[in-house]
Design a protein around this motif. Structure first.
Motif, short mmCIF file in Angstrom:
data_model
loop_
_atom_site.label_atom_id
_atom_site.label_comp_id
_atom_site.label_asym_id
_atom_site.label_seq_id
_atom_site.Cartn_x
_atom_site.Cartn_y
_atom_site.Cartn_z
N LEU A 100 -15.73 -5.39 -4.66
CA LEU A 100 -15.17 -4.07 -4.04
C LEU A 100 -14.03 -4.74 -4.09
O LEU A 100 -13.66 -6.22 -2.80
CB LEU A 100 -16.51 -4.13 -2.87
N ASN A 101 -12.69 -3.88 -3.89
CA ASN A 101 -11.61 -4.20 -4.06
C ASN A 101 -10.79 -3.50 -2.97
O ASN A 101 -10.70 -2.91 -2.43
CB ASN A 101 -10.79 -4.11 -5.00
N ALA A 102 -11.20 -4.50 -1.15
CA ALA A 102 -10.68 -3.62 -0.21
C ALA A 102 -9.72 -4.08 -0.11
O ALA A 102 -8.45 -5.07 -0.60
CB ALA A 102 -11.82 -5.05 0.65
N GLY A 103 -8.87 -3.18 1.22
CA GLY A 103 -7.39 -3.69 1.66
C GLY A 103 -7.74 -5.30 2.27
O GLY A 103 -8.29 -5.28 2.66
N ASP A 104 -6.51 -4.82 2.88
CA ASP A 104 -6.24 -6.60 3.76
C ASP A 104 -7.20 -6.44 4.49
O ASP A 104 -7.22 -7.81 4.86
CB ASP A 104 -4.55 -6.35 4.10
N ALA A 149 -12.12 0.06 -2.64
CA ALA A 149 -12.76 -0.03 -1.17
C ALA A 149 -11.59 -0.44 -0.47
O ALA A 149 -11.53 0.14 1.16
CB ALA A 149 -14.04 -1.25 -1.07
N PHE A 150 -9.96 -0.22 -0.85
CA PHE A 150 -8.94 0.31 -0.17
C PHE A 150 -8.02 1.54 -0.59
O PHE A 150 -8.92 2.26 -1.46
CB PHE A 150 -8.26 -1.11 -1.16
N ALA A 151 -8.27 2.07 1.12
CA ALA A 151 -7.15 3.33 1.15
C ALA A 151 -5.86 3.57 0.75
O ALA A 151 -5.73 2.25 1.12
CB ALA A 151 -8.10 3.92 2.31
N SER A 152 -5.34 4.66 0.34
CA SER A 152 -3.90 4.48 0.80
C SER A 152 -3.77 5.55 -0.27
O SER A 152 -4.02 6.08 -0.79
CB SER A 152 -3.63 3.41 -1.24
N LYS A 188 -7.92 -3.52 -11.00
CA LYS A 188 -8.47 -4.74 -11.92
C LYS A 188 -7.39 -5.70 -12.10
O LYS A 188 -7.58 -7.03 -12.41
CB LYS A 188 -8.74 -3.68 -13.71
N THR A 189 -6.30 -4.54 -12.74
CA THR A 189 -4.75 -5.64 -12.68
C THR A 189 -4.26 -6.65 -12.23
O THR A 189 -4.24 -8.08 -11.80
CB THR A 189 -3.89 -5.13 -13.15
N VAL A 190 -4.68 -6.32 -10.44
CA VAL A 190 -4.48 -7.06 -9.28
C VAL A 190 -5.10 -8.26 -9.08
O VAL A 190 -5.25 -9.22 -8.63
CB VAL A 190 -4.44 -6.02 -8.33
N GLY A 226 -13.42 -1.41 -15.17
CA GLY A 226 -13.16 -0.29 -13.79
C GLY A 226 -12.63 0.90 -13.94
O GLY A 226 -11.65 0.59 -15.17
N LEU A 227 -12.62 1.76 -12.76
CA LEU A 227 -11.98 3.05 -13.35
C LEU A 227 -10.48 2.92 -12.58
O LEU A 227 -10.02 1.63 -12.27
CB LEU A 227 -12.82 4.07 -12.24
N PRO A 228 -9.27 3.45 -14.02
CA PRO A 228 -8.38 3.55 -13.39
C PRO A 228 -7.79 3.54 -11.80
O PRO A 228 -8.51 4.18 -10.94
CB PRO A 228 -7.41 4.73 -13.28
N GLY A 229 -7.06 2.57 -11.43
CA GLY A 229 -6.79 2.16 -10.54
C GLY A 229 -7.30 1.92 -9.51
O GLY A 229 -7.20 1.75 -8.14
N VAL A 272 1.62 -5.08 -12.74
CA VAL A 272 0.60 -4.00 -11.52
C VAL A 272 1.41 -2.90 -12.30
O VAL A 272 2.70 -2.38 -12.56
CB VAL A 272 0.71 -4.29 -10.15
N ALA A 273 -0.05 -1.73 -12.96
CA ALA A 273 0.37 -0.74 -12.96
C ALA A 273 0.96 -0.48 -14.25
O ALA A 273 1.97 0.51 -14.35
CB ALA A 273 0.97 -0.21 -11.93
N THR A 274 0.90 -1.30 -15.35
CA THR A 274 2.11 -0.81 -16.39
C THR A 274 0.85 -0.77 -17.51
O THR A 274 1.17 0.19 -18.59
CB THR A 274 2.89 -1.96 -16.55
N1 LIG Z 1 -3.33 -0.50 -0.57
C1 LIG Z 1 -3.02 -1.34 -1.33
N2 LIG Z 1 -3.26 -1.02 -2.47
C2 LIG Z 1 -3.76 -1.64 -3.42
C3 LIG Z 1 -4.89 -3.18 -3.15
N3 LIG Z 1 -4.68 -3.58 -4.22
C4 LIG Z 1 -4.66 -2.63 -5.09
N4 LIG Z 1 -3.56 -2.20 -4.90
C5 LIG Z 1 -3.00 -0.80 -5.51
O1 LIG Z 1 -3.33 0.10 -6.51
C6 LIG Z 1 -2.05 0.64 -7.87
C7 LIG Z 1 -3.32 -0.03 -9.21
O2 LIG Z 1 -3.42 -1.64 -9.19
P1 LIG Z 1 -3.82 -2.07 -10.55
O3 LIG Z 1 -4.08 -3.30 -10.81
O4 LIG Z 1 -2.90 -1.69 -11.29
O5 LIG Z 1 -4.92 -1.36 -10.98
P2 LIG Z 1 -5.69 -1.33 -12.63
O6 LIG Z 1 -5.55 0.19 -12.89
O7 LIG Z 1 -7.67 -1.44 -11.73
O8 LIG Z 1 -5.55 -1.93 -13.36
C8 LIG Z 1 -1.68 -0.78 -7.61
O9 LIG Z 1 -0.14 0.15 -7.18
C9 LIG Z 1 -1.65 -1.58 -6.40
O10 LIG Z 1 -0.38 -2.44 -5.60
C10 LIG Z 1 -4.96 -2.94 -1.74
O11 LIG Z 1 -5.49 -3.73 -1.88
N5 LIG Z 1 -4.34 -1.93 -1.49
#
Ligand SMILES: Nc1nc2c(ncn2[C@@H]2O[C@H](COP(=O)(O)OP(=O)(O)O)[C@@H](O)[C@H]2O)c(=O)[nH]1
Ligand SMILES: [Mg+2]
Length: 360
Positions: free
Chosen positions: A204-208, A98-101, A8-10, A2-5, A22-24
């Motif tokens: 779709l990776n949604a928020g909580d 699919a999560f807002a941040s 995926k790792t989560v 998928g795209l960065p952020g 995560v995010a390393t």
């Molecule tokens: N607010 C929020 N942040 C999330 C959610 N899922 C992932 N993140 C954050 O998004 C960032 C990137 O996640 P990561 O799994 O490293 O993304 P990757 O680059 O696709 O591997 C991390 O800081 C996560 O904590 C979510 O459902 N809600």
């Protein structure tokens, strides 16, 4: 992938309980995280209840967490290594944000899962188109020079026609899997490992709070086909739940009114997408799920356990798991004549329970 952020790792962590930081992990050259995950299966659990074996062994799926795809990756071949990891996989699990941040930046700006999927799909189509066109060029030359025997030329002509059909589909923006193939064709094209020929699970990776039903429906309408599915998950929440002891996690789930065990659903969906079936062996020692390509016969089923059993195959005793569960024991099933004796060519069905007789 998928795209960065996108998370995926989560999601990978949630699926594997691997607790990878995560995010390393972002450099495309880094070796991807991998985890082998046991496939939850109610049939296996029910059979275990019946036999009380010392050991219960579920089927497994291996997940690979590949670094983020960047726009242009399909064109410039820069991400060759990255795409190679994807090419070697049996299916693609595409994580879409699919999560807002406000904290985590989106590489393409505002939150828009449909756009992200268009971008990802375009990169994969272009990457495949590159492979197909390169091969077409070489084939053209070989066709012109009439290389090889008549039989070889015939196969080449077939491959050429198939790749042209693929090329047309890809240029039309359709995945390679939209071109219908018979089994011979599939064998002919397997070596290319086309990314759009693989099954896709769009997650779709949604928020909580979960993904809205509207969003899920829209994404389904655009992306689902026979070998592409769409599901939604609250990745971060699931990861956090997965880190808890099971009982605590269940309590949280109840509190949050999360009725669906989302992770199990994703694992099962990924297993189903691979067009695999499970059959079971049972006994006091072990109740075990074995993985088979759909359409495999009894000898192929035996060889999954050990090639020596396949070589010395005499016959298989087979019963559907539901029939066995209804009988309550193998002895009762035998008495009722439900234990079938099957030969080499028997095609295994999903959920069969089998025992192999062999002279080895
Ligand atoms: N607010 C929020 N942040 C999330 C959610 N899922 C992932 N993140 C954050 O998004 C960032 C990137 O996640 P990561 O799994 O490293 O993304 P990757 O680059 O696709 O591997 C991390 O800081 C996560 O904590 C979510 O459902 N809600
Ligand atoms: Mg990552």
């Amino acid at each position: 992938m998928g795209l960065p952020g996108a998370g995926k790792t989560v999601v990978f962590n949630a699926l594997s309980l691997a607790k990878v930081p995560v995010a390393t992990y972002s450099a495309p050259s880094t070796v991807p995280n991998q985890a082998v995950v046991k496939v939850p299966d109610a049939r296996l659990a029910a059979l275990a209840e019946l036999f009380h074996p010392r050991k219960v062994t579920p089927a497994e799926v291996r997940y690979v967490d590949v670094a983020g795809l960047t726009q242009g990756a399909g064109r410039d071949g820069q991400a060759g290594q990255h795409l190679a990891y994807l090419r070697n996989s049996d299916a693609l699990l595409i994580v879409v944000r699919a999560f807002a941040s406000d904290v985590v930046a989106h590489p393409l700006g505002p939150l828009d899962p449909q756009r992200d999927l268009e971008v990802i799909s375009t990169e994969l189509l272009l990457a495949d188109l590159g492979v197909v066109e390169k091969r077409l060029e070489r084939l053209e030359k070989e066709v012109r020079l009439r290389k090889g025997t008549d039989a070889e030329q015939k196969v080449r002509a077939r491959e050429y026609a198939l790749l042209q059909a693929m090329q047309r589909a890809l240029i039309d923006g359709k995945p390679a899997r939209s071109v219908a193939l018979d089994p011979d064709d599939e064998t002919l094209l397997r070596g290319y490992c086309l990314l759009t020929q693989k099954p896709w699970l769009v997650l779709l990776n949604a928020g909580d709070g979960g993904a809205g039903r509207d969003l899920v429906e829209r994404v389904r309408a655009r992306w689902e086909d026979e070998r592409a599915q769409v599901a939604a998950i609250s990745g971060r929440l699931e990861m956090e739940l997965a880190e808890l002891p099971p009982q605590e996690a269940d309590e949280f789930r109840a509190e949050l009114e999360l009725t669906e065990p989302a992770l199990e659903g994703v694992i099962q969906a990924s297993y189903r997408l691979l067009d695999l079936i499970s059959y079971f062996t049972v006994g006091e020692d072990e109740v075990r799920a074995w993985t088979l390509k759909r359409g495999a016969n009894a000898v192929e089923a035996a060889s999954v356990i050990h090639t020596s059993i396949a070589r010395a195959f005499i016959r298989a005793e087979v019963i559907g798991h539901d029939e066995l569960l209804a009988c309550g024991s193998l002895a009762e099933a035998r008495k009722r004549g439900l234990l079938r004796s099957e030969g080499r060519n028997y095609v295994f069905r999903d959920g069969d329970v089998a025992q192999f007789l062999h002279n080895g």
